[in-house]
Design a protein around this motif. Structure first.
Motif, PDB file in Angstrom:
ATOM      1  N   LEU A  37       0.828  -1.208   0.000  1.00 42.33           N
ATOM      2  CA  LEU A  37       0.000   0.000   0.000  1.00 42.33           C
ATOM      3  C   LEU A  37       0.862   1.258   0.000  1.00 42.33           C
ATOM      4  O   LEU A  37       0.610   2.208  -0.754  1.00 42.33           O
ATOM      5  CB  LEU A  37      -0.923   0.005   1.221  1.00 42.33           C
ATOM      6  CG  LEU A  37      -2.241  -0.762   1.118  1.00 42.33           C
ATOM      7  CD1 LEU A  37      -2.909  -0.844   2.483  1.00 42.33           C
ATOM      8  CD2 LEU A  37      -3.171  -0.061   0.132  1.00 42.33           C
ATOM      9  N   ALA A  38       1.877   1.283   0.858  1.00 46.50           N
ATOM     10  CA  ALA A  38       2.733   2.461   0.969  1.00 46.50           C
ATOM     11  C   ALA A  38       3.503   2.716  -0.319  1.00 46.50           C
ATOM     12  O   ALA A  38       3.552   3.851  -0.821  1.00 46.50           O
ATOM     13  CB  ALA A  38       3.692   2.292   2.147  1.00 46.50           C
ATOM     14  N   THR A  70       1.166   3.715  -3.279  1.00 50.01           N
ATOM     15  CA  THR A  70       0.665   5.083  -3.126  1.00 50.01           C
ATOM     16  C   THR A  70       1.713   6.096  -3.573  1.00 50.01           C
ATOM     17  O   THR A  70       1.404   7.064  -4.287  1.00 50.01           O
ATOM     18  CB  THR A  70       0.275   5.349  -1.664  1.00 50.01           C
ATOM     19  OG1 THR A  70      -0.731   4.407  -1.271  1.00 50.01           O
ATOM     20  CG2 THR A  70      -0.274   6.758  -1.493  1.00 50.01           C
ATOM     21  N   ALA A 110       2.071   5.837  -7.423  1.00 48.45           N
ATOM     22  CA  ALA A 110       0.915   6.441  -8.095  1.00 48.45           C
ATOM     23  C   ALA A 110       1.001   7.965  -8.047  1.00 48.45           C
ATOM     24  O   ALA A 110       0.642   8.658  -9.013  1.00 48.45           O
ATOM     25  CB  ALA A 110      -0.374   5.960  -7.442  1.00 48.45           C
ATOM     26  N   THR A 111       1.472   8.500  -6.938  1.00 43.87           N
ATOM     27  CA  THR A 111       1.650   9.949  -6.821  1.00 43.87           C
ATOM     28  C   THR A 111       2.697  10.435  -7.809  1.00 43.87           C
ATOM     29  O   THR A 111       2.546  11.487  -8.442  1.00 43.87           O
ATOM     30  CB  THR A 111       2.067  10.335  -5.386  1.00 43.87           C
ATOM     31  OG1 THR A 111       1.155   9.740  -4.457  1.00 43.87           O
ATOM     32  CG2 THR A 111       2.044  11.843  -5.192  1.00 43.87           C
ATOM     33  N   LEU A 171       5.539   6.470   2.270  1.00 49.39           N
ATOM     34  CA  LEU A 171       4.396   7.374   2.431  1.00 49.39           C
ATOM     35  C   LEU A 171       4.875   8.819   2.536  1.00 49.39           C
ATOM     36  O   LEU A 171       4.234   9.742   1.999  1.00 49.39           O
ATOM     37  CB  LEU A 171       3.577   6.986   3.668  1.00 49.39           C
ATOM     38  CG  LEU A 171       2.719   5.724   3.542  1.00 49.39           C
ATOM     39  CD1 LEU A 171       2.075   5.376   4.877  1.00 49.39           C
ATOM     40  CD2 LEU A 171       1.629   5.907   2.474  1.00 49.39           C
ATOM     41  N   GLY A 222       5.751  10.043  -0.916  1.00 46.61           N
ATOM     42  CA  GLY A 222       4.514  10.389  -1.617  1.00 46.61           C
ATOM     43  C   GLY A 222       3.942  11.710  -1.147  1.00 46.61           C
ATOM     44  O   GLY A 222       3.456  12.520  -1.957  1.00 46.61           O
ATOM     45  N   ALA A 238      -5.436  14.488  -4.716  1.00 44.84           N
ATOM     46  CA  ALA A 238      -5.534  13.155  -4.125  1.00 44.84           C
ATOM     47  C   ALA A 238      -6.480  12.249  -4.926  1.00 44.84           C
ATOM     48  O   ALA A 238      -6.232  11.045  -5.071  1.00 44.84           O
ATOM     49  CB  ALA A 238      -5.999  13.257  -2.679  1.00 44.84           C
ATOM     50  N   ILE A 263      -4.749  10.598  -7.827  1.00 42.41           N
ATOM     51  CA  ILE A 263      -3.871   9.500  -7.417  1.00 42.41           C
ATOM     52  C   ILE A 263      -4.674   8.207  -7.314  1.00 42.41           C
ATOM     53  O   ILE A 263      -4.251   7.153  -7.785  1.00 42.41           O
ATOM     54  CB  ILE A 263      -3.200   9.824  -6.071  1.00 42.41           C
ATOM     55  CG1 ILE A 263      -2.304  11.051  -6.207  1.00 42.41           C
ATOM     56  CG2 ILE A 263      -2.391   8.623  -5.565  1.00 42.41           C
ATOM     57  CD1 ILE A 263      -1.766  11.569  -4.887  1.00 42.41           C
ATOM     58  N   ALA A 264      -5.845   8.297  -6.698  1.00 47.08           N
ATOM     59  CA  ALA A 264      -6.683   7.108  -6.512  1.00 47.08           C
ATOM     60  C   ALA A 264      -7.198   6.554  -7.832  1.00 47.08           C
ATOM     61  O   ALA A 264      -7.531   5.369  -7.916  1.00 47.08           O
ATOM     62  CB  ALA A 264      -7.850   7.443  -5.592  1.00 47.08           C
ATOM     63  N   PHE A 319      -2.080   2.970  -9.148  1.00 43.63           N
ATOM     64  CA  PHE A 319      -2.815   2.756  -7.897  1.00 43.63           C
ATOM     65  C   PHE A 319      -3.827   1.625  -8.047  1.00 43.63           C
ATOM     66  O   PHE A 319      -3.951   0.763  -7.174  1.00 43.63           O
ATOM     67  CB  PHE A 319      -3.524   4.045  -7.472  1.00 43.63           C
ATOM     68  CG  PHE A 319      -4.076   3.999  -6.078  1.00 43.63           C
ATOM     69  CD1 PHE A 319      -3.264   4.261  -4.978  1.00 43.63           C
ATOM     70  CD2 PHE A 319      -5.417   3.700  -5.855  1.00 43.63           C
ATOM     71  CE1 PHE A 319      -3.767   4.214  -3.692  1.00 43.63           C
ATOM     72  CE2 PHE A 319      -5.922   3.643  -4.573  1.00 43.63           C
ATOM     73  CZ  PHE A 319      -5.102   3.906  -3.477  1.00 43.63           C
ATOM     74  N   MET A 345      -3.792  -1.829  -5.888  1.00 37.68           N
ATOM     75  CA  MET A 345      -4.873  -2.232  -4.985  1.00 37.68           C
ATOM     76  C   MET A 345      -5.391  -3.629  -5.338  1.00 37.68           C
ATOM     77  O   MET A 345      -5.756  -4.406  -4.453  1.00 37.68           O
ATOM     78  CB  MET A 345      -6.031  -1.219  -5.058  1.00 37.68           C
ATOM     79  CG  MET A 345      -5.690   0.140  -4.468  1.00 37.68           C
ATOM     80  SD  MET A 345      -5.005   0.070  -2.787  1.00 37.68           S
ATOM     81  CE  MET A 345      -3.261   0.240  -3.122  1.00 37.68           C
TER      82      MET A 345
END
Length: 441
Positions: free
Chosen positions: A57-58, A61, A64-65, A275, A278, A289, A292-293, A298, A302
Protein backbone atom coordinates in the motif's frame (compact mmCIF):
# COMPACT_ATOMS: atom_id res chain seq x y z
CA UNK A 1 -3.45 -38.12 4.72
CA UNK A 2 -6.87 -38.03 3.02
CA UNK A 3 -7.60 -34.71 4.71
CA UNK A 4 -4.38 -33.25 3.29
CA UNK A 5 -5.27 -34.16 -0.29
CA UNK A 6 -8.84 -32.89 0.05
CA UNK A 7 -7.58 -29.58 1.47
CA UNK A 8 -4.91 -29.39 -1.23
CA UNK A 9 -7.57 -29.88 -3.91
CA UNK A 10 -9.64 -27.14 -2.29
CA UNK A 11 -6.73 -24.67 -2.28
CA UNK A 12 -5.76 -25.50 -5.88
CA UNK A 13 -9.37 -25.18 -7.05
CA UNK A 14 -9.73 -21.81 -5.30
CA UNK A 15 -6.55 -20.52 -6.98
CA UNK A 16 -7.60 -21.74 -10.43
CA UNK A 17 -11.10 -20.22 -10.13
CA UNK A 18 -9.59 -16.97 -8.87
CA UNK A 19 -7.17 -16.83 -11.80
CA UNK A 20 -10.00 -17.52 -14.23
CA UNK A 21 -12.10 -14.70 -12.76
CA UNK A 22 -9.12 -12.34 -12.59
CA UNK A 23 -8.51 -9.16 -10.62
CA UNK A 24 -9.71 -8.99 -7.03
CA UNK A 25 -11.55 -12.31 -7.45
CA UNK A 26 -8.37 -14.13 -6.43
CA UNK A 27 -8.43 -12.37 -3.07
CA UNK A 28 -12.13 -12.92 -2.39
CA UNK A 29 -12.06 -16.58 -3.36
CA UNK A 30 -8.95 -17.01 -1.21
CA UNK A 31 -10.93 -15.60 1.71
CA UNK A 32 -13.70 -18.09 0.94
CA UNK A 33 -11.06 -20.82 1.06
CA UNK A 34 -10.02 -19.70 4.55
CA UNK A 35 -13.65 -19.89 5.66
CA UNK A 36 -14.04 -23.43 4.30
CA UNK A 37 -10.77 -24.59 5.91
CA UNK A 38 -11.88 -23.08 9.22
CA UNK A 39 -15.53 -24.12 9.41
CA UNK A 40 -15.53 -27.36 7.41
CA UNK A 41 -12.09 -28.80 8.22
CA UNK A 42 -11.82 -27.11 11.63
CA UNK A 43 -8.33 -25.73 10.89
CA UNK A 44 -6.99 -22.71 12.77
CA UNK A 45 -6.78 -19.71 10.41
CA UNK A 46 -3.31 -18.24 10.02
CA UNK A 47 -2.56 -14.59 10.65
CA UNK A 48 -3.50 -12.45 7.63
CA UNK A 49 -0.44 -10.99 5.82
CA UNK A 50 -0.91 -7.50 7.23
CA UNK A 51 2.73 -6.40 6.99
CA UNK A 52 3.02 -7.40 3.34
CA UNK A 53 -0.20 -5.59 2.48
CA UNK A 54 0.80 -2.39 4.28
CA UNK A 55 4.19 -2.28 2.55
CA UNK A 56 2.54 -2.70 -0.87
CA UNK A 57 0.00 0.00 0.00
CA UNK A 58 2.73 2.46 0.97
CA UNK A 59 4.92 1.81 -2.07
CA UNK A 60 2.01 1.82 -4.54
CA UNK A 61 0.66 5.08 -3.13
CA UNK A 62 4.05 6.78 -3.60
CA UNK A 63 4.43 5.33 -7.12
CA UNK A 64 0.92 6.44 -8.09
CA UNK A 65 1.65 9.95 -6.82
CA UNK A 66 4.80 9.98 -8.96
CA UNK A 67 2.73 8.98 -12.00
CA UNK A 68 0.14 11.71 -11.49
CA UNK A 69 2.87 14.33 -10.93
CA UNK A 70 4.36 13.47 -14.34
CA UNK A 71 7.48 11.79 -13.01
CA UNK A 72 6.78 8.51 -14.76
CA UNK A 73 6.32 10.27 -18.11
CA UNK A 74 9.63 12.06 -17.54
CA UNK A 75 11.43 8.74 -17.04
CA UNK A 76 9.78 7.31 -20.17
CA UNK A 77 10.93 10.30 -22.22
CA UNK A 78 14.52 9.86 -21.05
CA UNK A 79 14.41 6.22 -22.10
CA UNK A 80 13.01 7.18 -25.52
CA UNK A 81 15.77 9.74 -26.05
CA UNK A 82 18.38 7.06 -25.35
CA UNK A 83 16.82 4.59 -27.80
CA UNK A 84 16.40 7.15 -30.58
CA UNK A 85 20.01 8.26 -30.12
CA UNK A 86 21.22 4.68 -30.73
CA UNK A 87 18.47 3.04 -32.85
CA UNK A 88 20.68 0.24 -34.19
CA UNK A 89 21.09 -1.05 -30.61
CA UNK A 90 17.34 -1.09 -29.92
CA UNK A 91 17.23 -4.85 -29.18
CA UNK A 92 19.65 -4.34 -26.29
CA UNK A 93 18.74 -0.82 -25.13
CA UNK A 94 14.96 -1.39 -25.10
CA UNK A 95 14.92 -4.30 -22.59
CA UNK A 96 17.58 -2.62 -20.44
CA UNK A 97 15.39 0.51 -20.41
CA UNK A 98 12.25 -1.38 -19.41
CA UNK A 99 14.18 -3.34 -16.76
CA UNK A 100 15.65 -0.17 -15.24
CA UNK A 101 12.33 1.67 -15.45
CA UNK A 102 10.64 -1.09 -13.46
CA UNK A 103 13.56 -1.19 -11.07
CA UNK A 104 13.16 2.55 -10.46
CA UNK A 105 9.40 2.74 -9.93
CA UNK A 106 8.62 -0.77 -8.62
CA UNK A 107 5.99 -1.79 -11.14
CA UNK A 108 6.14 -3.43 -14.56
CA UNK A 109 3.07 -1.47 -15.66
CA UNK A 110 5.38 1.43 -16.52
CA UNK A 111 6.29 -0.43 -19.72
CA UNK A 112 3.06 0.41 -21.57
CA UNK A 113 4.25 3.91 -22.45
CA UNK A 114 7.52 2.61 -23.89
CA UNK A 115 6.23 -0.26 -26.03
CA UNK A 116 4.82 1.90 -28.90
CA UNK A 117 8.10 3.84 -28.94
CA UNK A 118 10.15 0.63 -29.15
CA UNK A 119 8.02 -0.57 -32.06
CA UNK A 120 8.39 2.80 -33.81
CA UNK A 121 12.19 2.93 -33.45
CA UNK A 122 12.41 -0.66 -34.72
CA UNK A 123 10.33 0.09 -37.80
CA UNK A 124 12.27 3.26 -38.59
CA UNK A 125 15.53 1.29 -38.32
CA UNK A 126 14.08 -1.65 -40.28
CA UNK A 127 14.76 -4.01 -37.38
CA UNK A 128 12.24 -6.79 -36.87
CA UNK A 129 10.07 -5.37 -34.00
CA UNK A 130 9.56 -8.81 -32.48
CA UNK A 131 13.21 -8.80 -31.44
CA UNK A 132 13.11 -5.87 -28.96
CA UNK A 133 9.36 -6.00 -28.23
CA UNK A 134 9.22 -9.52 -26.78
CA UNK A 135 12.32 -9.24 -24.59
CA UNK A 136 11.30 -5.72 -23.48
CA UNK A 137 8.01 -7.02 -22.10
CA UNK A 138 9.84 -9.87 -20.36
CA UNK A 139 12.55 -7.53 -19.01
CA UNK A 140 9.95 -5.17 -17.55
CA UNK A 141 8.71 -7.99 -15.33
CA UNK A 142 12.21 -9.29 -14.52
CA UNK A 143 13.01 -5.86 -13.08
CA UNK A 144 10.48 -6.39 -10.28
CA UNK A 145 12.77 -8.61 -8.20
CA UNK A 146 15.54 -5.99 -8.54
CA UNK A 147 13.49 -3.03 -7.32
CA UNK A 148 13.52 -1.86 -3.68
CA UNK A 149 10.09 -0.37 -4.35
CA UNK A 150 8.53 -3.55 -5.77
CA UNK A 151 5.93 -5.59 -3.92
CA UNK A 152 7.84 -8.83 -4.56
CA UNK A 153 11.01 -7.55 -2.86
CA UNK A 154 9.18 -6.13 0.14
CA UNK A 155 7.16 -9.36 0.37
CA UNK A 156 10.30 -11.48 0.73
CA UNK A 157 11.66 -8.94 3.21
CA UNK A 158 8.50 -9.11 5.32
CA UNK A 159 7.96 -12.88 5.17
CA UNK A 160 11.50 -13.65 6.33
CA UNK A 161 11.67 -10.87 8.94
CA UNK A 162 10.61 -13.17 11.81
CA UNK A 163 12.88 -16.08 10.87
CA UNK A 164 16.16 -16.86 12.62
CA UNK A 165 18.25 -15.38 9.78
CA UNK A 166 16.12 -12.86 7.86
CA UNK A 167 17.37 -11.45 4.57
CA UNK A 168 18.02 -7.73 4.39
CA UNK A 169 17.12 -5.37 1.58
CA UNK A 170 20.80 -4.93 0.77
CA UNK A 171 21.26 -8.69 0.44
CA UNK A 172 18.24 -9.01 -1.84
CA UNK A 173 19.41 -6.25 -4.18
CA UNK A 174 23.02 -7.49 -4.17
CA UNK A 175 21.74 -10.76 -5.64
CA UNK A 176 18.78 -9.77 -7.81
CA UNK A 177 20.14 -6.67 -9.57
CA UNK A 178 23.21 -8.30 -11.18
CA UNK A 179 21.32 -11.55 -11.75
CA UNK A 180 18.46 -9.74 -13.47
CA UNK A 181 20.73 -7.60 -15.64
CA UNK A 182 22.77 -10.60 -16.79
CA UNK A 183 19.58 -12.53 -17.56
CA UNK A 184 18.18 -9.64 -19.61
CA UNK A 185 21.42 -9.20 -21.58
CA UNK A 186 21.55 -12.95 -22.31
CA UNK A 187 17.98 -12.98 -23.60
CA UNK A 188 18.58 -9.79 -25.63
CA UNK A 189 21.70 -11.31 -27.21
CA UNK A 190 19.65 -14.28 -28.40
CA UNK A 191 16.87 -11.96 -29.63
CA UNK A 192 19.20 -10.01 -31.92
CA UNK A 193 19.18 -12.81 -34.48
CA UNK A 194 15.65 -14.15 -34.14
CA UNK A 195 13.39 -14.36 -37.17
CA UNK A 196 14.08 -13.16 -40.70
CA UNK A 197 14.91 -9.52 -41.38
CA UNK A 198 11.75 -7.42 -41.48
CA UNK A 199 11.96 -6.38 -45.13
CA UNK A 200 12.72 -9.94 -46.21
CA UNK A 201 9.75 -11.39 -44.35
CA UNK A 202 7.28 -12.55 -47.04
CA UNK A 203 4.31 -12.26 -44.67
CA UNK A 204 5.21 -8.67 -43.79
CA UNK A 205 5.84 -7.75 -47.45
CA UNK A 206 2.45 -9.16 -48.39
CA UNK A 207 0.78 -7.01 -45.72
CA UNK A 208 2.60 -3.92 -46.99
CA UNK A 209 0.55 -4.18 -50.19
CA UNK A 210 -2.46 -3.02 -48.14
CA UNK A 211 -2.47 0.83 -48.21
CA UNK A 212 -4.03 1.07 -44.73
CA UNK A 213 -1.43 -1.28 -43.25
CA UNK A 214 1.39 0.63 -44.95
CA UNK A 215 0.05 3.94 -43.64
CA UNK A 216 -0.10 2.54 -40.09
CA UNK A 217 3.50 1.31 -40.39
CA UNK A 218 4.76 4.70 -41.56
CA UNK A 219 2.98 6.61 -38.80
CA UNK A 220 5.37 7.94 -36.15
CA UNK A 221 4.79 7.40 -32.40
CA UNK A 222 6.63 9.36 -29.72
CA UNK A 223 6.29 10.59 -26.13
CA UNK A 224 8.71 13.47 -26.65
CA UNK A 225 5.97 15.84 -27.80
CA UNK A 226 4.07 15.41 -24.55
CA UNK A 227 4.17 18.46 -22.27
CA UNK A 228 5.10 17.45 -18.73
CA UNK A 229 3.89 19.14 -15.54
CA UNK A 230 6.29 21.75 -14.16
CA UNK A 231 7.21 19.64 -11.14
CA UNK A 232 7.73 16.34 -13.00
CA UNK A 233 11.51 16.34 -12.53
CA UNK A 234 11.25 17.31 -8.87
CA UNK A 235 8.77 14.47 -8.26
CA UNK A 236 11.34 12.01 -9.63
CA UNK A 237 14.02 13.43 -7.31
CA UNK A 238 11.69 13.15 -4.31
CA UNK A 239 10.64 9.60 -5.18
CA UNK A 240 14.22 8.44 -5.64
CA UNK A 241 15.12 10.19 -2.38
CA UNK A 242 12.62 7.90 -0.67
CA UNK A 243 14.12 4.83 -2.38
CA UNK A 244 17.63 5.96 -1.45
CA UNK A 245 16.48 6.52 2.13
CA UNK A 246 15.22 2.94 2.36
CA UNK A 247 18.46 1.54 0.96
CA UNK A 248 20.57 3.62 3.37
CA UNK A 249 18.48 2.52 6.35
CA UNK A 250 18.78 -1.09 5.23
CA UNK A 251 22.57 -0.75 5.03
CA UNK A 252 22.76 1.18 8.32
CA UNK A 253 20.08 -0.27 10.64
CA UNK A 254 21.64 1.59 13.62
CA UNK A 255 20.18 4.78 12.11
CA UNK A 256 16.67 3.51 12.84
CA UNK A 257 15.02 4.83 16.03
CA UNK A 258 14.64 2.45 18.95
CA UNK A 259 11.34 0.95 20.06
CA UNK A 260 11.40 -0.97 23.36
CA UNK A 261 15.19 -1.13 23.14
CA UNK A 262 15.20 -2.56 19.58
CA UNK A 263 15.52 -0.76 16.22
CA UNK A 264 12.23 -0.16 14.44
CA UNK A 265 11.72 -3.09 12.00
CA UNK A 266 12.86 -2.39 8.45
CA UNK A 267 9.44 -3.49 7.22
CA UNK A 268 7.91 -0.62 9.22
CA UNK A 269 10.54 1.85 8.01
CA UNK A 270 9.70 1.06 4.38
CA UNK A 271 6.09 2.02 5.03
CA UNK A 272 6.62 5.43 6.60
CA UNK A 273 9.53 6.39 4.31
CA UNK A 274 7.54 5.69 1.11
CA UNK A 275 4.40 7.37 2.43
CA UNK A 276 6.56 10.38 3.31
CA UNK A 277 8.04 10.44 -0.20
CA UNK A 278 4.51 10.39 -1.62
CA UNK A 279 3.49 13.24 0.69
CA UNK A 280 6.45 15.39 -0.40
CA UNK A 281 5.52 14.81 -4.05
CA UNK A 282 1.89 15.62 -3.24
CA UNK A 283 2.83 18.99 -1.73
CA UNK A 284 5.59 19.91 -4.20
CA UNK A 285 3.52 19.15 -7.32
CA UNK A 286 0.18 20.17 -5.79
CA UNK A 287 -1.18 16.80 -6.89
CA UNK A 288 -4.88 16.11 -6.42
CA UNK A 289 -5.53 13.15 -4.12
CA UNK A 290 -8.51 12.02 -6.24
CA UNK A 291 -6.29 11.74 -9.32
CA UNK A 292 -3.87 9.50 -7.42
CA UNK A 293 -6.68 7.11 -6.51
CA UNK A 294 -7.76 6.94 -10.17
CA UNK A 295 -4.28 6.32 -11.61
CA UNK A 296 -3.33 3.09 -13.37
CA UNK A 297 -0.52 2.34 -10.91
CA UNK A 298 -2.81 2.76 -7.90
CA UNK A 299 -5.54 0.57 -9.40
CA UNK A 300 -3.09 -2.21 -10.26
CA UNK A 301 -1.55 -1.97 -6.78
CA UNK A 302 -4.87 -2.23 -4.99
CA UNK A 303 -5.78 -5.29 -7.03
CA UNK A 304 -2.47 -6.83 -5.94
CA UNK A 305 -3.22 -6.06 -2.27
CA UNK A 306 -6.64 -7.70 -2.34
CA UNK A 307 -5.30 -10.71 -4.26
CA UNK A 308 -2.45 -11.23 -1.82
CA UNK A 309 -4.76 -10.73 1.17
CA UNK A 310 -6.99 -13.68 0.34
CA UNK A 311 -4.64 -16.03 -1.46
CA UNK A 312 -1.79 -15.67 1.04
CA UNK A 313 -4.12 -16.10 4.00
CA UNK A 314 -5.55 -19.29 2.52
CA UNK A 315 -2.11 -20.67 1.62
CA UNK A 316 -0.69 -19.93 5.07
CA UNK A 317 -3.66 -21.60 6.73
CA UNK A 318 -3.19 -24.71 4.58
CA UNK A 319 0.60 -24.88 5.12
CA UNK A 320 0.32 -24.36 8.89
CA UNK A 321 -2.35 -27.02 9.21
CA UNK A 322 -0.35 -29.59 7.20
CA UNK A 323 3.20 -28.62 8.08
CA UNK A 324 4.08 -31.98 9.63
CA UNK A 325 2.86 -33.91 6.58
CA UNK A 326 4.63 -31.61 4.12
CA UNK A 327 7.93 -31.71 5.98
CA UNK A 328 7.85 -35.50 6.31
CA UNK A 329 7.28 -36.10 2.60
CA UNK A 330 9.10 -33.30 0.78
CA UNK A 331 11.82 -31.97 3.09
CA UNK A 332 14.48 -34.55 2.13
CA UNK A 333 14.21 -33.78 -1.58
CA UNK A 334 14.34 -30.01 -1.04
CA UNK A 335 17.28 -30.28 1.37
CA UNK A 336 19.20 -32.44 -1.10
CA UNK A 337 18.48 -30.17 -4.09
CA UNK A 338 17.11 -26.74 -3.10
CA UNK A 339 16.94 -25.76 -6.78
CA UNK A 340 13.96 -28.12 -7.21
CA UNK A 341 11.93 -25.62 -5.21
CA UNK A 342 12.65 -23.10 -7.98
CA UNK A 343 10.73 -25.33 -10.41
CA UNK A 344 7.74 -25.35 -8.07
CA UNK A 345 7.89 -21.56 -7.73
CA UNK A 346 8.09 -21.17 -11.52
CA UNK A 347 5.04 -23.42 -12.00
CA UNK A 348 2.98 -21.48 -9.44
CA UNK A 349 3.91 -18.16 -11.03
CA UNK A 350 2.79 -19.33 -14.47
CA UNK A 351 -0.76 -19.50 -13.13
CA UNK A 352 -0.86 -16.87 -10.36
CA UNK A 353 0.64 -14.16 -12.65
CA UNK A 354 2.08 -12.11 -9.80
CA UNK A 355 5.58 -12.37 -8.39
CA UNK A 356 4.50 -10.93 -5.04
CA UNK A 357 1.60 -13.39 -4.82
CA UNK A 358 3.88 -16.29 -5.85
CA UNK A 359 6.35 -15.42 -3.10
CA UNK A 360 3.52 -14.95 -0.62
CA UNK A 361 2.34 -18.49 -1.35
CA UNK A 362 5.73 -20.20 -1.65
CA UNK A 363 8.02 -18.54 0.92
CA UNK A 364 6.10 -19.81 3.99
CA UNK A 365 5.98 -23.21 2.30
CA UNK A 366 9.73 -23.14 1.72
CA UNK A 367 10.45 -22.06 5.30
CA UNK A 368 8.24 -24.89 6.57
CA UNK A 369 10.29 -27.34 4.49
CA UNK A 370 13.49 -26.14 6.14
CA UNK A 371 14.86 -23.86 3.42
CA UNK A 372 16.68 -20.85 4.83
CA UNK A 373 15.69 -17.30 3.80
CA UNK A 374 18.99 -17.01 1.91
CA UNK A 375 18.30 -20.21 -0.02
CA UNK A 376 14.92 -18.78 -1.00
CA UNK A 377 16.64 -15.55 -2.07
CA UNK A 378 19.02 -17.56 -4.27
CA UNK A 379 16.10 -18.81 -6.41
CA UNK A 380 14.01 -15.64 -6.23
CA UNK A 381 14.15 -14.86 -10.01
CA UNK A 382 12.23 -18.10 -10.67
CA UNK A 383 9.07 -16.48 -9.26
CA UNK A 384 8.47 -14.93 -12.72
CA UNK A 385 6.83 -17.30 -15.22
CA UNK A 386 3.65 -15.62 -16.35
CA UNK A 387 5.16 -15.06 -19.78
CA UNK A 388 4.66 -18.81 -20.26
CA UNK A 389 1.08 -18.53 -21.53
CA UNK A 390 1.51 -14.95 -22.89
CA UNK A 391 -1.77 -13.71 -21.43
CA UNK A 392 -0.23 -11.08 -19.12
CA UNK A 393 -1.23 -7.46 -19.96
CA UNK A 394 2.31 -6.35 -20.89
CA UNK A 395 2.66 -9.27 -23.31
CA UNK A 396 -0.73 -8.60 -24.89
CA UNK A 397 0.15 -4.90 -25.11
CA UNK A 398 3.40 -5.74 -26.91
CA UNK A 399 1.47 -7.84 -29.43
CA UNK A 400 -1.12 -5.11 -30.03
CA UNK A 401 1.42 -2.27 -30.22
CA UNK A 402 3.67 -4.02 -32.74
CA UNK A 403 2.14 -2.61 -35.91
CA UNK A 404 4.18 -4.99 -38.07
CA UNK A 405 2.47 -8.06 -36.57
CA UNK A 406 5.77 -9.88 -35.97
CA UNK A 407 5.20 -10.11 -32.19
CA UNK A 408 2.56 -12.82 -31.92
CA UNK A 409 1.00 -15.84 -30.26
CA UNK A 410 1.50 -18.90 -32.45
CA UNK A 411 -0.96 -21.48 -33.65
CA UNK A 412 -0.08 -23.88 -30.82
CA UNK A 413 -0.48 -21.28 -28.04
CA UNK A 414 2.93 -21.90 -26.44
CA UNK A 415 4.98 -21.09 -29.57
CA UNK A 416 4.70 -17.34 -28.97
CA UNK A 417 7.25 -14.53 -29.18
CA UNK A 418 7.92 -14.36 -25.42
CA UNK A 419 8.65 -18.02 -24.67
CA UNK A 420 12.36 -18.34 -25.51
CA UNK A 421 13.41 -14.85 -24.31
CA UNK A 422 11.48 -15.48 -21.09
CA UNK A 423 13.02 -18.90 -20.49
CA UNK A 424 16.54 -17.62 -21.23
CA UNK A 425 16.09 -14.58 -18.99
CA UNK A 426 14.64 -16.47 -16.03
CA UNK A 427 16.96 -19.48 -16.23
CA UNK A 428 20.11 -17.37 -16.56
CA UNK A 429 19.11 -14.91 -13.83
CA UNK A 430 18.18 -17.77 -11.46
CA UNK A 431 21.49 -19.54 -12.07
CA UNK A 432 23.41 -16.30 -11.51
CA UNK A 433 21.40 -15.54 -8.34
CA UNK A 434 22.05 -19.05 -7.07
CA UNK A 435 25.78 -18.66 -7.70
CA UNK A 436 25.95 -15.21 -6.11
CA UNK A 437 24.10 -16.44 -3.03
CA UNK A 438 26.66 -19.25 -2.63
CA UNK A 439 29.46 -16.68 -2.73
CA UNK A 440 27.80 -14.11 -0.46
CA UNK A 441 26.21 -16.36 2.15
Amino acid sequence: MLTFWVEFALVLTAILIGIRRGGVALGMIGGLGVAVLTFVFRETPAEPPITVMLIILAVVTASATLQVAGGLDFLVQQAERLMRRHPQQITLLAPLSTFLLTMCVGTGHAVYSLLPVIADVSLKTRIRPERPMAISSVASQMGITASPAAAAVTTLLALTSKSASPVTLGQILAVTIPAGLIGVVAAAAWSMRRGVELYRDPEFLERMKDPDFKAAIEKSVTTLDKTLPRMAKLSVVLFFSGILGIVLLALNPHWLPLSKGQPVPMTTAVQFVMLSAGAFILFAANTKAAAIARSEVFTAGMIAVVSIFGIAWMSDTFVNANQRFLVAHIKTMVEYAPWTFALAMFAVSAFVKSQAATLTIMVPFGLALGLSPHQLLSIMPSCYAYFFFAFYPSDLAAINMDRSGTTHIGKYLLNHSFMIPGLIGVVVSTLVAYGLAQVYF
